[in-house]
Every structure is written in C-alpha cells, then in structure tokens.
Enzyme design. Structure first.
Site, PDB file in Angstrom:
ATOM      1  N   LYS A 119       0.849  -1.199   0.000  1.00 53.86           N
ATOM      2  CA  LYS A 119       0.000   0.000   0.000  1.00 53.86           C
ATOM      3  C   LYS A 119       0.882   1.245   0.000  1.00 53.86           C
ATOM      4  CE  LYS A 119      -4.366  -1.505   0.650  1.00 53.86           C
ATOM      5  NZ  LYS A 119      -5.509  -1.076  -0.177  1.00 53.86           N
ATOM      6  N   ASP A 148      -0.373  -0.398  -4.555  1.00 51.29           N
ATOM      7  CA  ASP A 148      -1.759   0.092  -4.578  1.00 51.29           C
ATOM      8  C   ASP A 148      -1.811   1.478  -3.961  1.00 51.29           C
ATOM      9  OD1 ASP A 148      -4.453   0.506  -4.674  1.00 51.29           O
ATOM     10  OD2 ASP A 148      -5.020  -1.328  -3.597  1.00 51.29           O
ATOM     11  N   GLU A 174      -1.824  -0.060  -8.811  1.00 49.20           N
ATOM     12  CA  GLU A 174      -3.284  -0.028  -8.748  1.00 49.20           C
ATOM     13  C   GLU A 174      -3.793   1.377  -8.446  1.00 49.20           C
ATOM     14  OE1 GLU A 174      -4.125  -3.804  -6.687  1.00 49.20           O
ATOM     15  OE2 GLU A 174      -5.943  -2.828  -6.010  1.00 49.20           O
ATOM     16  N   ASP A 202      -9.035  -0.274 -10.034  1.00 49.12           N
ATOM     17  CA  ASP A 202      -9.765  -1.020  -9.008  1.00 49.12           C
ATOM     18  C   ASP A 202     -11.038  -0.249  -8.656  1.00 49.12           C
ATOM     19  OD1 ASP A 202     -10.709  -2.336  -6.800  1.00 49.12           O
ATOM     20  OD2 ASP A 202      -8.920  -2.158  -5.585  1.00 49.12           O
ATOM     21  N   LYS A 226     -14.063  -7.165  -8.431  1.00 46.36           N
ATOM     22  CA  LYS A 226     -14.671  -7.757  -7.232  1.00 46.36           C
ATOM     23  C   LYS A 226     -15.995  -8.374  -7.652  1.00 46.36           C
ATOM     24  CE  LYS A 226     -12.773  -4.308  -3.980  1.00 46.36           C
ATOM     25  NZ  LYS A 226     -11.579  -4.062  -4.786  1.00 46.36           N
TER      26      LYS A 226
HETATM   27 MG    MG Z   1      -7.006  -1.676  -4.671  1.00 49.55          MG
END
Ligand code: MG
Length: 319
Positions: A119, A148, A174, A202, A226
């Site tokens: 992250k 991300d 991401e 995303d 997702k």
């Molecule tokens: Mg993500």
C-alpha cells in the site's frame, strides 16, 4: 480494517438461503460496499422483504443494477466449476504501508508467498519512493510486487512514481488517481500510455457499468474486479481480458468468497492465460468469529479448499 475510506469496523451484509421446490438448498451472500456505488445492506434487506418468502425465477432475474450485490447473492448457483484448468491460484500477500512492510516480508516469503502488494500513497511520496528500493531488496528472488495507491496520488506524484518504477520489475500500480478526480479518465489513460509499468483500475471498475465503460474506452492496463459487486458477474467477467484481470475480495464472509473464487477458477479454466494473476484475497483472518473467515491467508487457494466451506454453519450461527 483500515482503508482509504477510513476504519471499517463492521462488515454488514446479508446471507440468503434459497430452497427450491425439489428441496435443493443454495446459499448466497450480498456484500455491499455503498461507497463503491452498490446498494446499501438496508436497501437489499428491504427488497428481500418485499419479495417475501416465496419467489419465482423471474422475480430473481428481475433484480437489476440498482441491487448488484443482491443480484450476485441470488444469481450464483454455487456449483463447483467442472474441468478447471488449474486446481490452485496464487494469492498476493498484503504488506502494510511504509517501513512496516519490511518487517513482514521475510515471514511471508518463508510461508511461501511470492506475490506481494504494498500500500502506497499514505505518506510523503519522496519517503515512500526511497523505501521502494528496500522493499524490492527484501523480496525473495522470483517475487512479484504490485503497488496500490488507492487513488491517493495527484498527476505530479503519479508521474514521479512511474518514472522511478520504469527501472524496476513492478507487476502493476493499482488506481494511481481517484476515479472522482478532475479529468481522471484522460489522466489514467495518459499515464497508462506514457510509462512502461502497467496500471490497474480497481475503484474505477467497482461496478458492472463502470467495467463496461472502461472496456469501451480501451483501457490498456489491468482490471481488478470484485465479483460480489458485479450483479450478474459471469456476464461481466466474460468481457474481461484473461491476461489482464485480477480477482479481488470485497471482504465477504466465506459464503460470498467461495462464490467469487469459484468464478475465478471458472474464468481461468475457460480463458487459459499463461499464468493466472495472483488473487487479491489475502484478507483473512478478518472476522471476530473465525467461522466466517474464508480460506486462511495462504500463498495459494485450491479449488478443494472452497469445498470445505459449509454455508449452513454460518447461516445457523446468524439465526
Ligand atoms: Mg485496490
């Protein structure tokens, strides 16, 4: 769980249980994330109440885009995919932001992880970029690293990162720019075309309609999808590029995760890319009651692991 949208302390959702006239029982999960554009749990519950205790296939098929998560809960047959090409798919380990990532890497690589997600975008860019060398150096050989940013970067910061990442074997970055940022479509497409490191969407592709929109725009990068948020997910997945698709958790319980992961196995069995990209399902343990967790964070998920989920136990625990 801490997210870019703040602390998330309670995962609200619905489990649905359908009993067919022939006595066959199936379970599904409605796991909304309203700030990603889905219905709320209350809205899904209200629709269930309006449907009543007896429903026809036509009524279930009529659940539309306004209730994508409930649609997903009911549309899953939860059947085990037949003839899956691979019986396991790798899972990406989630590294904490900042220097804390360095302390986690060796234990995770010892337990077999080779795909890592770090992250970024939570602290000053110069400091994080300086840490990138250390993170890459700490990874085992043959490891893949994805970053991300959760939409936290401005154009300038994204360009700085991408210039630096051009020298490194980063799998992808991401969501460098937030979907709601000014000119975000043009910015994302421009960055994807100007730099060698692949970019992934995303938050931008959280819903079925957003996914179709980016397919039409010709997005050259990766789609993080997702399934739980996609409504009739099989239809959306059929349009996604096999080599550029990553399956990701919506923080479902084991019931929803089993449905989402079975779709991933089906997708790779049909599409047969050279190698499936690691799943974004390194999320468990997640719940206070461990019975609700999916397969424990492991470097791979096996199709057989999913068969161990017993929705009835979760259903009874809630009732
Ligand atoms: Mg993500």
């Amino acid at each position: 769980m801490r997210t870019a949208h703040g602390a998330w302390t309670q995962r609200e959702g619905l489990l649905v249980r359908l009993e067919a006239e022939n006595g066959k029982i199936t379970f599904g999960e409605c796991a909304p994330i309203p700030w990603f554009g889905t219905e709320t749990t209350d809205e899904a519950a209200a629709l269930c109440a309006a449907l009543g205790g007896r429903v026809s296939d036509e009524q279930l098929d009529a659940i539309n885009e306004k209730h994508p998560c409930l649609r997903f809960a009911f549309s899953q047959e939860h059947t085990r995919p037949a003839g899956a090409a691979s019986d396991s798919i790798p899972v990406a380990a989630l590294l904490p932001a900042g220097r804390a990532a360095l302390e986690k890497i060796s234990a995770l690589s010892e337990s077999g992880f080779r795909d890592f997600k770090w992250k970024v975008g939570l602290a000053d860019a110069a400091g994080e970029i300086a840490l990138l060398d250390d993170v890459l150096a700490a990874l085992p050989s043959g490891a893949r690293l994805r970053l991300d940013a959760n939409g936290a970067w401005t154009r300038r910061v994204a360009e700085r990162w991408l210039a630096r990442c051009a020298d490194y074997p980063i799998e992808f970055i991401e969501q460098p720019i937030a979907p709601g940022a000014k000119n975000s479509d043009d910015l994302l497409l421009g960055l994807a075309n100007d730099y060698p490191t692949p970019l992934a969407l995303d938050e931008s592709v959280a819903t079925a309609s957003a996914t179709h929109r980016w397919l039409q725009l010709g997005w050259p990068g990766i789609f993080v999808t997702k399934p739980s948020l996609l409504g009739d997910a099989a239809k959306v997945l059929a349009a996604l590029p096999p080599g550029r698709t990553v399956f990701s958790s919506a923080l479902e319980t084991a019931v929803g995760a089993r449905a989402a992961l079975r779709l991933a196995f089906q997708f790779y069995a049909a599409a047969k890319p050279a190698a499936p990209r690691a799943l974004g399902f390194g999320v468990w343990p997640l719940f206070n009651d461990a019975r609700f967790d999916g397969p424990r964070s492991a470097p791979i998920v096996r199709l057989a692991d999913l068969d161990k989920t017993e929705p009835e136990i979760l259903w009874n625990a809630l009732n």
